[in-house]
Design an enzyme around this catalytic site. Structure first.
Site, PDB file in Angstrom:
ATOM      1  N   GLU A 199     -49.898-112.938  50.856  1.00  0.00           N
ATOM      2  CA  GLU A 199     -49.797-112.114  52.059  1.00  0.00           C
ATOM      3  C   GLU A 199     -48.728-112.644  53.010  1.00  0.00           C
ATOM      4  O   GLU A 199     -47.997-111.865  53.625  1.00  0.00           O
ATOM      5  CB  GLU A 199     -51.155-112.039  52.777  1.00  0.00           C
ATOM      6  CG  GLU A 199     -52.199-111.209  52.056  1.00  0.00           C
ATOM      7  CD  GLU A 199     -51.822-109.736  51.948  1.00  0.00           C
ATOM      8  OE1 GLU A 199     -50.952-109.280  52.715  1.00  0.00           O
ATOM      9  OE2 GLU A 199     -52.396-109.044  51.096  1.00  0.00           O
ATOM     10  N   TYR A 249     -53.494-108.675  60.844  1.00  0.00           N
ATOM     11  CA  TYR A 249     -53.437-108.063  59.515  1.00  0.00           C
ATOM     12  C   TYR A 249     -53.747-109.077  58.427  1.00  0.00           C
ATOM     13  O   TYR A 249     -54.565-108.813  57.529  1.00  0.00           O
ATOM     14  CB  TYR A 249     -52.068-107.437  59.239  1.00  0.00           C
ATOM     15  CG  TYR A 249     -51.892-107.183  57.760  1.00  0.00           C
ATOM     16  CD1 TYR A 249     -52.536-106.110  57.148  1.00  0.00           C
ATOM     17  CD2 TYR A 249     -51.174-108.070  56.951  1.00  0.00           C
ATOM     18  CE1 TYR A 249     -52.447-105.909  55.786  1.00  0.00           C
ATOM     19  CE2 TYR A 249     -51.085-107.873  55.586  1.00  0.00           C
ATOM     20  CZ  TYR A 249     -51.722-106.795  55.001  1.00  0.00           C
ATOM     21  OH  TYR A 249     -51.652-106.615  53.645  1.00  0.00           O
ATOM     22  N   ASP A 282     -51.428-102.431  56.220  1.00  0.00           N
ATOM     23  CA  ASP A 282     -50.025-102.790  56.048  1.00  0.00           C
ATOM     24  C   ASP A 282     -49.166-101.524  56.090  1.00  0.00           C
ATOM     25  O   ASP A 282     -49.662-100.437  56.403  1.00  0.00           O
ATOM     26  CB  ASP A 282     -49.817-103.575  54.746  1.00  0.00           C
ATOM     27  CG  ASP A 282     -50.034-102.714  53.502  1.00  0.00           C
ATOM     28  OD1 ASP A 282     -50.489-101.546  53.631  1.00  0.00           O
ATOM     29  OD2 ASP A 282     -49.745-103.196  52.388  1.00  0.00           O
ATOM     30  N   CYS A 287     -47.914 -92.460  47.138  1.00  0.00           N
ATOM     31  CA  CYS A 287     -47.593 -91.971  48.483  1.00  0.00           C
ATOM     32  C   CYS A 287     -46.393 -92.746  49.024  1.00  0.00           C
ATOM     33  O   CYS A 287     -46.447 -93.389  50.062  1.00  0.00           O
ATOM     34  CB  CYS A 287     -48.809 -92.135  49.396  1.00  0.00           C
ATOM     35  SG  CYS A 287     -48.724 -91.169  50.931  1.00  0.00           S
ATOM     36  N   CYS A 343     -47.578 -86.198  45.246  1.00  0.00           N
ATOM     37  CA  CYS A 343     -48.858 -85.713  45.774  1.00  0.00           C
ATOM     38  C   CYS A 343     -49.796 -85.195  44.687  1.00  0.00           C
ATOM     39  O   CYS A 343     -51.023 -85.318  44.798  1.00  0.00           O
ATOM     40  CB  CYS A 343     -48.614 -84.633  46.817  1.00  0.00           C
ATOM     41  SG  CYS A 343     -47.701 -85.202  48.277  1.00  0.00           S
ATOM     42  N   CYS A 367     -52.171 -87.820  43.447  1.00  0.00           N
ATOM     43  CA  CYS A 367     -52.972 -88.536  44.437  1.00  0.00           C
ATOM     44  C   CYS A 367     -54.452 -88.189  44.300  1.00  0.00           C
ATOM     45  O   CYS A 367     -54.810 -87.003  44.207  1.00  0.00           O
ATOM     46  CB  CYS A 367     -52.481 -88.191  45.842  1.00  0.00           C
ATOM     47  SG  CYS A 367     -53.435 -88.984  47.149  1.00  0.00           S
ATOM     48  N   CYS A 422     -55.410 -83.977  52.294  1.00  0.00           N
ATOM     49  CA  CYS A 422     -54.256 -84.496  53.021  1.00  0.00           C
ATOM     50  C   CYS A 422     -53.639 -83.427  53.923  1.00  0.00           C
ATOM     51  O   CYS A 422     -53.127 -82.408  53.450  1.00  0.00           O
ATOM     52  CB  CYS A 422     -53.213 -85.014  52.044  1.00  0.00           C
ATOM     53  SG  CYS A 422     -51.770 -85.726  52.866  1.00  0.00           S
TER      54      CYS A 422
END
Length: 375
Positions: free
Chosen positions: A65, A148, A166, A218, A225, A228, A234
């Site tokens: 991270e 975060y 994020d 995405c 899409c 997804c 959405c």
């Protein structure tokens, strides 16, 4: 073209899409489950991610991270593996010298992260017995661990019911709910909405599912899409403007700064020094160079050359070395000189073999300067 026919006119006439909220009945009930089903089938294979069903190593999660902040997965992979091979535990990393950590980090950029990485490892090793705290509050108390990163470690390594957000998750959530506020003003709202995608268990997998969804489906441009798992809900897809989210204010670029770099060669060696520990490129290795100023002129920059006894006159190389930092672009004129054998390095500087520069903590800017000088 009349106003009614223009794109602006069309936008003005368009009916606003219904805004999905976290409180809509049934709007979020199936999404966490659908995301986890998708993730179990399509999860990315990453060096720091254990196989399904295997507990994550808090050290690996934390290390990845920190490295991934403002850096791509592709760039981080080799560095992560090098660090794990050299320092397989946070205690081992805490026992390393900062100079060694900076050398291993060289080329990854944003070098304050390397300094914070080392400080955090020392703190975990000396104050926590080599074990990371397992709560967000405990993690946030560590050097270099912000909201975060603390949430990511807490969720992925310890299963805490929290949702780290994020850049990938910001994009997914801003599109899913059509969040109109510009970044960074939209961040609190996106954080709130992201929590609706957190299932009752497997918090870490919920977060990583959204990260993977943003990275592979995405995407910033041309999102897929149709692939997804939550596309039916959405708002941005229904509107047909997914690529416009998240909304962003025009990017401001700092003024161009200029300076000079001085490369002194003594046989098979080059003159180096270390930058001060704090600030831009803090603690990193560099060739001597001038201040970097927007109003710098050549004469003022040239006057800051190091005094090397017995060296030849400075030769200005054709062209400049260009580099872009987060807040400003930079151009450096490069001067070279030759020093005779036995020449002492000026105070605070040292001679290093050109053949071993790969092991020095040289940022990319300085590697470009040396390459330009030696060309």
């Amino acid at each position: 073209m009349s106003p009614a026919q223009s794109p602006a006119g069309a936008a003005a006439r368009r009916e606003p899409s219904p805004v999905i909220t976290a409180d809509d009945d049934g709007a979020s009930g199936g999404r966490p489950a659908a995301l986890l089903v998708w993730y179990d089938r399509h999860r990315r294979v990453l060096p720091w991610r254990p196989p399904a069903g295997v507990a994550a190593d808090p050290y690996a999660v934390w290390l990845s991270e920190i490295m991934l902040q403002q850096t791509t997965v592709r760039a981080v992979g080799p560095y992560f593996e090098k660090f794990m091979a050299r320092w397989p535990s946070v205690t081992a990393l805490g026992q390393a010298s900062l100079d060694d950590v900076l050398r291993m980090w060289a080329g990854l950029g944003y070098y304050s992260r390397a300094r914070n990485l080392h400080a955090c490892a020392v703190a975990v090793a000396t104050q926590h017995g080599g074990r990371f705290p397992d709560t967000e509050d405990g993690l946030r108390a560590l050097p270099g661990v912000g909201p975060y990163t603390a949430a990511a470690i807490a969720a992925i390594a310890f299963g805490r019911q929290t949702m780290p957000v994020d850049g990938n998750i910001e994009r997914v959530v801003s599109r899913l709910y059509a969040v109109e506020d510009e970044m960074p003003k939209a961040k609190p709202r996106i954080q709130e909405l992201a929590r609706t995608l957190l299932g009752p268990s497997r918090a870490g997998d919920s977060a990583q599912a959204l990260m993977d969804l943003g990275a592979t489906i995405c995407t910033p441009k041309k999102p897929a899409c149709a692939l997804c798992p939550i596309d039916d809900d959405c708002a941005a897809r229904r509107r047909g403007d997914a690529e416009t989210f998240p909304r962003k204010a025009p990017k401001k670029t700092g003024a161009l700064r200029r300076g000079a770099a001085f490369v002194v060669i003594r046989g098979d060696q080059v003159l180096l020094r270390s930058r001060v520990a704090k600030g831009l490129l803090g603690g990193m290795t560099e060739v001597p160079n001038s201040d970097w100023l927007s109003d710098q002129d050549d004469a003022a920059a040239r006057a800051q050359a190091p005094a090397v006894t017995g060296a030849t006159r400075w030769h200005r190389k054709a062209g400049v070395v260009s580099h872009v930092f987060t807040h400003f672009p930079l151009e450096l004129v490069v001067y070279t000189a030759q020093a005779p054998a036995g020449t002492h390095a000026p105070k605070g500087m040292r001679w290093e073999k050109i053949a071993t520069l790969a092991g020095e903590a040289l940022p990319n800017l300085m590697r470009k300067v040396i390459a330009h000088a030696l060309d």
